[in-house]
Design a protein around this motif. Sequence first.
Motif, PDB file in Angstrom:
ATOM      1  N   LEU A 128     -22.567  -2.531 -17.328  1.00 42.60           N
ATOM      2  CA  LEU A 128     -23.572  -1.735 -18.018  1.00 42.60           C
ATOM      3  C   LEU A 128     -24.816  -2.561 -18.303  1.00 42.60           C
ATOM      4  CD1 LEU A 128     -21.307  -0.107 -20.755  1.00 42.60           C
ATOM      5  CD2 LEU A 128     -22.189   1.004 -18.717  1.00 42.60           C
ATOM      6  N   VAL A 129     -25.951  -1.896 -18.224  1.00 39.98           N
ATOM      7  CA  VAL A 129     -27.186  -2.496 -18.707  1.00 39.98           C
ATOM      8  C   VAL A 129     -27.048  -2.566 -20.221  1.00 39.98           C
ATOM      9  CG1 VAL A 129     -29.678  -2.204 -18.911  1.00 39.98           C
ATOM     10  CG2 VAL A 129     -28.516  -1.572 -16.780  1.00 39.98           C
ATOM     11  N   ALA A 130     -27.470  -3.696 -20.806  1.00 38.70           N
ATOM     12  CA  ALA A 130     -27.289  -3.881 -22.244  1.00 38.70           C
ATOM     13  C   ALA A 130     -28.549  -4.438 -22.878  1.00 38.70           C
ATOM     14  CB  ALA A 130     -26.113  -4.812 -22.503  1.00 38.70           C
ATOM     15  N   CYS A 131     -28.696  -4.146 -24.159  1.00 40.07           N
ATOM     16  CA  CYS A 131     -29.769  -4.724 -24.965  1.00 40.07           C
ATOM     17  C   CYS A 131     -29.198  -5.005 -26.344  1.00 40.07           C
ATOM     18  CB  CYS A 131     -30.980  -3.805 -25.032  1.00 40.07           C
ATOM     19  SG  CYS A 131     -30.696  -2.261 -25.913  1.00 40.07           S
ATOM     20  N   ALA A 132     -29.915  -5.818 -27.101  1.00 36.41           N
ATOM     21  CA  ALA A 132     -29.470  -6.155 -28.451  1.00 36.41           C
ATOM     22  C   ALA A 132     -29.639  -4.950 -29.365  1.00 36.41           C
ATOM     23  CB  ALA A 132     -30.262  -7.343 -28.966  1.00 36.41           C
ATOM     24  N   PHE A 133     -28.658  -4.743 -30.218  1.00 38.01           N
ATOM     25  CA  PHE A 133     -28.772  -3.699 -31.233  1.00 38.01           C
ATOM     26  C   PHE A 133     -29.858  -4.122 -32.213  1.00 38.01           C
ATOM     27  CE2 PHE A 133     -27.137  -1.531 -35.141  1.00 38.01           C
ATOM     28  CZ  PHE A 133     -27.315  -0.240 -34.691  1.00 38.01           C
ATOM     29  N   ALA A 156     -30.785 -12.954 -31.569  1.00 39.77           N
ATOM     30  CA  ALA A 156     -31.865 -12.939 -30.589  1.00 39.77           C
ATOM     31  C   ALA A 156     -31.412 -13.213 -29.168  1.00 39.77           C
ATOM     32  CB  ALA A 156     -32.943 -13.940 -30.989  1.00 39.77           C
ATOM     33  N   SER A 157     -30.301 -13.902 -28.942  1.00 42.10           N
ATOM     34  CA  SER A 157     -29.982 -14.309 -27.583  1.00 42.10           C
ATOM     35  C   SER A 157     -28.507 -14.103 -27.255  1.00 42.10           C
ATOM     36  CB  SER A 157     -30.406 -15.769 -27.433  1.00 42.10           C
ATOM     37  OG  SER A 157     -29.447 -16.558 -26.863  1.00 42.10           O
ATOM     38  N   PHE A 158     -28.279 -13.577 -26.054  1.00 44.60           N
ATOM     39  CA  PHE A 158     -26.928 -13.363 -25.542  1.00 44.60           C
ATOM     40  C   PHE A 158     -26.828 -14.087 -24.208  1.00 44.60           C
ATOM     41  CE2 PHE A 158     -27.768  -9.846 -28.352  1.00 44.60           C
ATOM     42  CZ  PHE A 158     -26.579  -9.648 -29.025  1.00 44.60           C
ATOM     43  N   GLU A 159     -25.910 -15.040 -24.105  1.00 47.65           N
ATOM     44  CA  GLU A 159     -25.755 -15.885 -22.915  1.00 47.65           C
ATOM     45  C   GLU A 159     -24.542 -15.438 -22.105  1.00 47.65           C
ATOM     46  OE1 GLU A 159     -28.042 -18.106 -22.073  1.00 47.65           O
ATOM     47  OE2 GLU A 159     -29.135 -17.558 -23.877  1.00 47.65           O
ATOM     48  N   PRO A 160     -24.516 -15.758 -20.795  1.00 45.34           N
ATOM     49  CA  PRO A 160     -23.356 -15.393 -19.965  1.00 45.34           C
ATOM     50  C   PRO A 160     -22.055 -15.916 -20.571  1.00 45.34           C
ATOM     51  CG  PRO A 160     -25.134 -16.181 -18.581  1.00 45.34           C
ATOM     52  CD  PRO A 160     -25.554 -16.419 -20.006  1.00 45.34           C
ATOM     53  N   GLY A 161     -21.051 -15.058 -20.603  1.00 52.65           N
ATOM     54  CA  GLY A 161     -19.749 -15.408 -21.160  1.00 52.65           C
ATOM     55  C   GLY A 161     -19.610 -15.047 -22.626  1.00 52.65           C
ATOM     56  N   ASP A 162     -20.729 -14.764 -23.324  1.00 60.68           N
ATOM     57  CA  ASP A 162     -20.640 -14.385 -24.733  1.00 60.68           C
ATOM     58  C   ASP A 162     -19.893 -13.066 -24.867  1.00 60.68           C
ATOM     59  OD1 ASP A 162     -22.099 -16.596 -25.476  1.00 60.68           O
ATOM     60  OD2 ASP A 162     -23.934 -15.487 -25.983  1.00 60.68           O
ATOM     61  N   GLU A 163     -19.072 -12.998 -25.909  1.00 58.01           N
ATOM     62  CA  GLU A 163     -18.388 -11.738 -26.189  1.00 58.01           C
ATOM     63  C   GLU A 163     -19.322 -10.859 -27.008  1.00 58.01           C
ATOM     64  OE1 GLU A 163     -14.305  -9.928 -28.151  1.00 58.01           O
ATOM     65  OE2 GLU A 163     -14.573 -12.097 -28.066  1.00 58.01           O
ATOM     66  N   VAL A 164     -19.354  -9.560 -26.673  1.00 60.30           N
ATOM     67  CA  VAL A 164     -20.186  -8.604 -27.392  1.00 60.30           C
ATOM     68  C   VAL A 164     -19.369  -7.367 -27.730  1.00 60.30           C
ATOM     69  CG1 VAL A 164     -22.371  -9.358 -26.356  1.00 60.30           C
ATOM     70  CG2 VAL A 164     -21.032  -7.573 -25.233  1.00 60.30           C
ATOM     71  N   VAL A 165     -19.839  -6.630 -28.731  1.00 57.15           N
ATOM     72  CA  VAL A 165     -19.212  -5.362 -29.119  1.00 57.15           C
ATOM     73  C   VAL A 165     -20.261  -4.269 -28.974  1.00 57.15           C
ATOM     74  CG1 VAL A 165     -18.136  -4.058 -30.985  1.00 57.15           C
ATOM     75  CG2 VAL A 165     -17.626  -6.483 -30.720  1.00 57.15           C
ATOM     76  N   ILE A 166     -19.881  -3.182 -28.326  1.00 57.00           N
ATOM     77  CA  ILE A 166     -20.807  -2.075 -28.102  1.00 57.00           C
ATOM     78  C   ILE A 166     -20.911  -1.244 -29.376  1.00 57.00           C
ATOM     79  CG2 ILE A 166     -21.252   0.015 -26.771  1.00 57.00           C
ATOM     80  CD1 ILE A 166     -19.759  -1.309 -24.439  1.00 57.00           C
ATOM     81  N   GLY A 218     -27.547   5.448 -21.102  1.00 60.03           N
ATOM     82  CA  GLY A 218     -26.922   4.552 -20.128  1.00 60.03           C
ATOM     83  C   GLY A 218     -27.094   3.089 -20.455  1.00 60.03           C
ATOM     84  N   VAL A 219     -27.721   2.772 -21.590  1.00 56.79           N
ATOM     85  CA  VAL A 219     -27.927   1.374 -21.999  1.00 56.79           C
ATOM     86  C   VAL A 219     -27.040   1.115 -23.215  1.00 56.79           C
ATOM     87  CG1 VAL A 219     -29.582  -0.323 -22.856  1.00 56.79           C
ATOM     88  CG2 VAL A 219     -30.298   1.389 -21.170  1.00 56.79           C
ATOM     89  N   ALA A 220     -26.181   0.085 -23.093  1.00 59.77           N
ATOM     90  CA  ALA A 220     -25.289  -0.280 -24.194  1.00 59.77           C
ATOM     91  C   ALA A 220     -26.047  -1.157 -25.184  1.00 59.77           C
ATOM     92  CB  ALA A 220     -24.085  -1.019 -23.659  1.00 59.77           C
ATOM     93  N   GLU A 221     -26.017  -0.755 -26.433  1.00 59.47           N
ATOM     94  CA  GLU A 221     -26.620  -1.568 -27.493  1.00 59.47           C
ATOM     95  C   GLU A 221     -25.474  -2.366 -28.125  1.00 59.47           C
ATOM     96  OE1 GLU A 221     -29.133   0.664 -30.106  1.00 59.47           O
ATOM     97  OE2 GLU A 221     -29.928   1.847 -28.441  1.00 59.47           O
ATOM     98  N   VAL A 222     -25.621  -3.706 -28.142  1.00 56.21           N
ATOM     99  CA  VAL A 222     -24.496  -4.574 -28.483  1.00 56.21           C
ATOM    100  C   VAL A 222     -24.852  -5.552 -29.609  1.00 56.21           C
ATOM    101  CG1 VAL A 222     -23.546  -4.446 -26.154  1.00 56.21           C
ATOM    102  CG2 VAL A 222     -25.101  -6.296 -26.735  1.00 56.21           C
ATOM    103  N   VAL A 223     -23.810  -6.068 -30.232  1.00 55.95           N
ATOM    104  CA  VAL A 223     -23.907  -7.141 -31.221  1.00 55.95           C
ATOM    105  C   VAL A 223     -22.813  -8.151 -30.892  1.00 55.95           C
ATOM    106  CG1 VAL A 223     -24.832  -5.694 -33.066  1.00 55.95           C
ATOM    107  CG2 VAL A 223     -22.370  -5.982 -32.870  1.00 55.95           C
ATOM    108  N   LYS A 224     -22.947  -9.372 -31.439  1.00 57.69           N
ATOM    109  CA  LYS A 224     -21.869 -10.356 -31.325  1.00 57.69           C
ATOM    110  C   LYS A 224     -20.834 -10.041 -32.388  1.00 57.69           C
ATOM    111  CE  LYS A 224     -24.432 -14.036 -29.137  1.00 57.69           C
ATOM    112  NZ  LYS A 224     -24.849 -15.431 -29.188  1.00 57.69           N
ATOM    113  N   PRO A 225     -19.553 -10.202 -32.072  1.00 57.85           N
ATOM    114  CA  PRO A 225     -18.527  -9.920 -33.085  1.00 57.85           C
ATOM    115  C   PRO A 225     -18.626 -10.925 -34.229  1.00 57.85           C
ATOM    116  CG  PRO A 225     -17.509 -10.809 -31.104  1.00 57.85           C
ATOM    117  CD  PRO A 225     -18.961 -10.641 -30.817  1.00 57.85           C
ATOM    118  N   SER A 226     -18.276 -10.489 -35.435  1.00 54.88           N
ATOM    119  CA  SER A 226     -18.350 -11.407 -36.578  1.00 54.88           C
ATOM    120  C   SER A 226     -17.040 -12.120 -36.782  1.00 54.88           C
ATOM    121  CB  SER A 226     -18.678 -10.693 -37.862  1.00 54.88           C
ATOM    122  OG  SER A 226     -18.922  -9.353 -37.769  1.00 54.88           O
TER     123      SER A 226
END
Length: 185
Positions: free
Chosen positions: A151-156, A161-171, A177-185
């Motif tokens: 999925l195409v993704a953007c920051a919620f 500010a930054s999401f790097e390859p391999g980072d885990e995210v939560v939708i 069609g664009v997933a808005e994501v955050v890093k898990p706490s």
Amino acid sequence: MDTVYLVSALVGGFFVLLSMFGGGDADVEIDAEADFDIDADVDVDPGAGPGFIDLFSLRTLFLFMAFFGLCGVLLALTDVGELVRAVMSFATGAVIGLGGNWVVKRVAFQHISSTVTGMDLKGRSGHVIIPFGRDDRGKIVVTGKGQRRHLVACAFEEAEASFEPGDEVVIVRVDGGVAEVVKPS
């Protein structure tokens, strides 16, 4: 009265069996000859008929006829009086007609889909495959309903500010069609 039971069982039974083994939508064409012609194509929708109106569907009528007639014919083989036979036949036809219609509508016509929707992905975790930040888009991979999706993704709105390859995210949500994501706490 025996003729009524027999005709009801045969006609209702025929249409119940036809609906069971015939399948598909029924197309009804009506031609009326008088001073005018009426041509109507009616698609019978199994989900149509909200509430009380659904009590008068053709499915209910044919189930009623089949089991009203069958009960009347079978009770004729016993020593039951005519009034008891009529009441029991009517009750059996009504219960099976309404109950059968309810079961068919609620069970047989429920659609089961393996299509993954935005609501299916909400709250799921995935991994970043193309990096992105607060103001740009990247790509994530997530599994939903046994399907691996990119999925195409953007920051919620309030995400880091930054999401790097391999980072885990939560939708958080999927919008257009664009997933808005955050890093898990």
